[in-house]
Design a protein around this motif. Structure first.
Motif, PDB file in Angstrom:
ATOM      1  N   LEU A 163      23.056   7.891 -21.922  1.00 30.32           N
ATOM      2  CA  LEU A 163      23.852   7.361 -20.816  1.00 30.32           C
ATOM      3  C   LEU A 163      24.417   8.499 -19.966  1.00 30.32           C
ATOM      4  O   LEU A 163      24.371   8.453 -18.734  1.00 30.32           O
ATOM      5  CB  LEU A 163      24.978   6.478 -21.345  1.00 30.32           C
ATOM      6  N   GLY A 164      24.925   9.544 -20.606  1.00 28.96           N
ATOM      7  CA  GLY A 164      25.451  10.693 -19.878  1.00 28.96           C
ATOM      8  C   GLY A 164      24.376  11.389 -19.059  1.00 28.96           C
ATOM      9  O   GLY A 164      24.603  11.779 -17.910  1.00 28.96           O
ATOM     10  N   LYS A 165      23.194  11.533 -19.645  1.00 24.29           N
ATOM     11  CA  LYS A 165      22.080  12.163 -18.929  1.00 24.29           C
ATOM     12  C   LYS A 165      21.679  11.318 -17.724  1.00 24.29           C
ATOM     13  O   LYS A 165      21.436  11.845 -16.638  1.00 24.29           O
ATOM     14  CB  LYS A 165      20.894  12.338 -19.871  1.00 24.29           C
ATOM     15  N   SER A 166      21.633  10.015 -17.896  1.00 28.88           N
ATOM     16  CA  SER A 166      21.283   9.111 -16.794  1.00 28.88           C
ATOM     17  C   SER A 166      22.311   9.199 -15.665  1.00 28.88           C
ATOM     18  O   SER A 166      21.951   9.206 -14.492  1.00 28.88           O
ATOM     19  CB  SER A 166      21.188   7.673 -17.284  1.00 28.88           C
ATOM     20  N   LEU A 167      23.583   9.262 -16.018  1.00 31.40           N
ATOM     21  CA  LEU A 167      24.629   9.366 -15.003  1.00 31.40           C
ATOM     22  C   LEU A 167      24.548  10.691 -14.256  1.00 31.40           C
ATOM     23  O   LEU A 167      24.773  10.744 -13.046  1.00 31.40           O
ATOM     24  CB  LEU A 167      26.007   9.186 -15.632  1.00 31.40           C
ATOM     25  N   ARG A 168      24.224  11.795 -14.959  1.00 33.83           N
ATOM     26  CA  ARG A 168      24.068  13.088 -14.278  1.00 33.83           C
ATOM     27  C   ARG A 168      22.895  13.056 -13.311  1.00 33.83           C
ATOM     28  O   ARG A 168      22.985  13.581 -12.195  1.00 33.83           O
ATOM     29  CB  ARG A 168      23.871  14.203 -15.300  1.00 33.83           C
ATOM     30  N   ILE A 169      21.793  12.434 -13.717  1.00 32.27           N
ATOM     31  CA  ILE A 169      20.632  12.320 -12.835  1.00 32.27           C
ATOM     32  C   ILE A 169      20.981  11.478 -11.615  1.00 32.27           C
ATOM     33  O   ILE A 169      20.649  11.835 -10.483  1.00 32.27           O
ATOM     34  CB  ILE A 169      19.433  11.721 -13.600  1.00 32.27           C
ATOM     35  N   LEU A 170      21.664  10.356 -11.827  1.00 32.51           N
ATOM     36  CA  LEU A 170      22.069   9.495 -10.720  1.00 32.51           C
ATOM     37  C   LEU A 170      22.972  10.242  -9.745  1.00 32.51           C
ATOM     38  O   LEU A 170      22.797  10.166  -8.529  1.00 32.51           O
ATOM     39  CB  LEU A 170      22.778   8.248 -11.250  1.00 32.51           C
ATOM     40  N   LYS A 171      23.913  11.009 -10.279  1.00 34.30           N
ATOM     41  CA  LYS A 171      24.841  11.768  -9.441  1.00 34.30           C
ATOM     42  C   LYS A 171      24.098  12.812  -8.613  1.00 34.30           C
ATOM     43  O   LYS A 171      24.345  12.962  -7.420  1.00 34.30           O
ATOM     44  CB  LYS A 171      25.894  12.440 -10.317  1.00 34.30           C
ATOM     45  N   SER A 172      23.157  13.532  -9.232  1.00 35.66           N
ATOM     46  CA  SER A 172      22.423  14.563  -8.493  1.00 35.66           C
ATOM     47  C   SER A 172      21.516  13.941  -7.432  1.00 35.66           C
ATOM     48  O   SER A 172      21.366  14.489  -6.338  1.00 35.66           O
ATOM     49  CB  SER A 172      21.616  15.441  -9.442  1.00 35.66           C
ATOM     50  N   GLU A 173      20.912  12.807  -7.730  1.00 38.58           N
ATOM     51  CA  GLU A 173      20.040  12.148  -6.757  1.00 38.58           C
ATOM     52  C   GLU A 173      20.832  11.603  -5.571  1.00 38.58           C
ATOM     53  O   GLU A 173      20.391  11.694  -4.434  1.00 38.58           O
ATOM     54  CB  GLU A 173      19.242  11.021  -7.416  1.00 38.58           C
ATOM     55  N   THR A 174      22.009  11.027  -5.834  1.00 41.32           N
ATOM     56  CA  THR A 174      22.818  10.522  -4.726  1.00 41.32           C
ATOM     57  C   THR A 174      23.326  11.674  -3.861  1.00 41.32           C
ATOM     58  O   THR A 174      23.392  11.552  -2.638  1.00 41.32           O
ATOM     59  CB  THR A 174      24.006   9.680  -5.216  1.00 41.32           C
ATOM     60  N   ARG A 175      23.650  12.803  -4.499  1.00 44.77           N
ATOM     61  CA  ARG A 175      24.071  13.979  -3.733  1.00 44.77           C
ATOM     62  C   ARG A 175      22.924  14.473  -2.856  1.00 44.77           C
ATOM     63  O   ARG A 175      23.127  14.804  -1.680  1.00 44.77           O
ATOM     64  CB  ARG A 175      24.530  15.088  -4.677  1.00 44.77           C
ATOM     65  N   ALA A 176      21.716  14.497  -3.391  1.00 41.76           N
ATOM     66  CA  ALA A 176      20.552  14.936  -2.619  1.00 41.76           C
ATOM     67  C   ALA A 176      20.270  13.977  -1.462  1.00 41.76           C
ATOM     68  O   ALA A 176      19.932  14.414  -0.359  1.00 41.76           O
ATOM     69  CB  ALA A 176      19.326  15.043  -3.526  1.00 41.76           C
ATOM     70  N   LEU A 177      20.420  12.680  -1.700  1.00 41.42           N
ATOM     71  CA  LEU A 177      20.218  11.706  -0.624  1.00 41.42           C
ATOM     72  C   LEU A 177      21.248  11.876   0.482  1.00 41.42           C
ATOM     73  O   LEU A 177      20.918  11.778   1.666  1.00 41.42           O
ATOM     74  CB  LEU A 177      20.281  10.279  -1.175  1.00 41.42           C
ATOM     75  N   LYS A 178      22.504  12.137   0.106  1.00 43.60           N
ATOM     76  CA  LYS A 178      23.535  12.353   1.113  1.00 43.60           C
ATOM     77  C   LYS A 178      23.228  13.591   1.951  1.00 43.60           C
ATOM     78  O   LYS A 178      23.390  13.588   3.165  1.00 43.60           O
ATOM     79  CB  LYS A 178      24.904  12.506   0.459  1.00 43.60           C
ATOM     80  N   GLU A 179      22.765  14.674   1.302  1.00 41.18           N
ATOM     81  CA  GLU A 179      22.417  15.899   2.029  1.00 41.18           C
ATOM     82  C   GLU A 179      21.225  15.655   2.948  1.00 41.18           C
ATOM     83  O   GLU A 179      21.209  16.117   4.085  1.00 41.18           O
ATOM     84  CB  GLU A 179      22.124  17.025   1.054  1.00 41.18           C
ATOM     85  N   ASP A 180      20.219  14.926   2.465  1.00 42.69           N
ATOM     86  CA  ASP A 180      19.063  14.609   3.303  1.00 42.69           C
ATOM     87  C   ASP A 180      19.471  13.764   4.495  1.00 42.69           C
ATOM     88  O   ASP A 180      18.972  13.940   5.601  1.00 42.69           O
ATOM     89  CB  ASP A 180      17.992  13.868   2.498  1.00 42.69           C
TER      90      ASP A 180
END
Length: 92
Positions: free
Chosen positions: A34-51
């Protein structure tokens, strides 16, 4: 009766039921996943915001954009921009 959605005792009951269903051996692995999934989700949303920020800076990213028009009677808020890939040119 339903003045507050979740109260602390509701969460305790849910945790006890989860503990009984999955057992003590699987809980650390489940929490780790669950923690790994949340870290991946957080990094992907950050990348989408930057894009998204980079995409609206006025630079041309090589993708043609068009807007789908709303049907008569539909709200103009439903008009969605759609990216179309440019036609590929093949060299032989």
């Amino acid at each position: 009766m339903f003045r507050n959605g979740l109260e602390p005792w509701h969460l305790i009951i849910v945790l006890v039921v989860v503990f009984l269903l999955f057992g003590a051996k699987r809980m650390p692995d489940t929490a780790r996943a669950l923690g790994k999934s949340l870290r991946i989700l957080k990094s992907e949303t950050r990348a989408l915001k930057e894009d998204f920020k980079e995409g609206h800076s006025g630079e041309n990213d090589g993708v043609a954009h068009k807007t789908i028009k709303a049907a008569p009677g539909e709200s103009a808020a439903r008009q969605v921009p759609v990216a179309e890939p440019e036609p590929e040119t093949t060299q032989r």
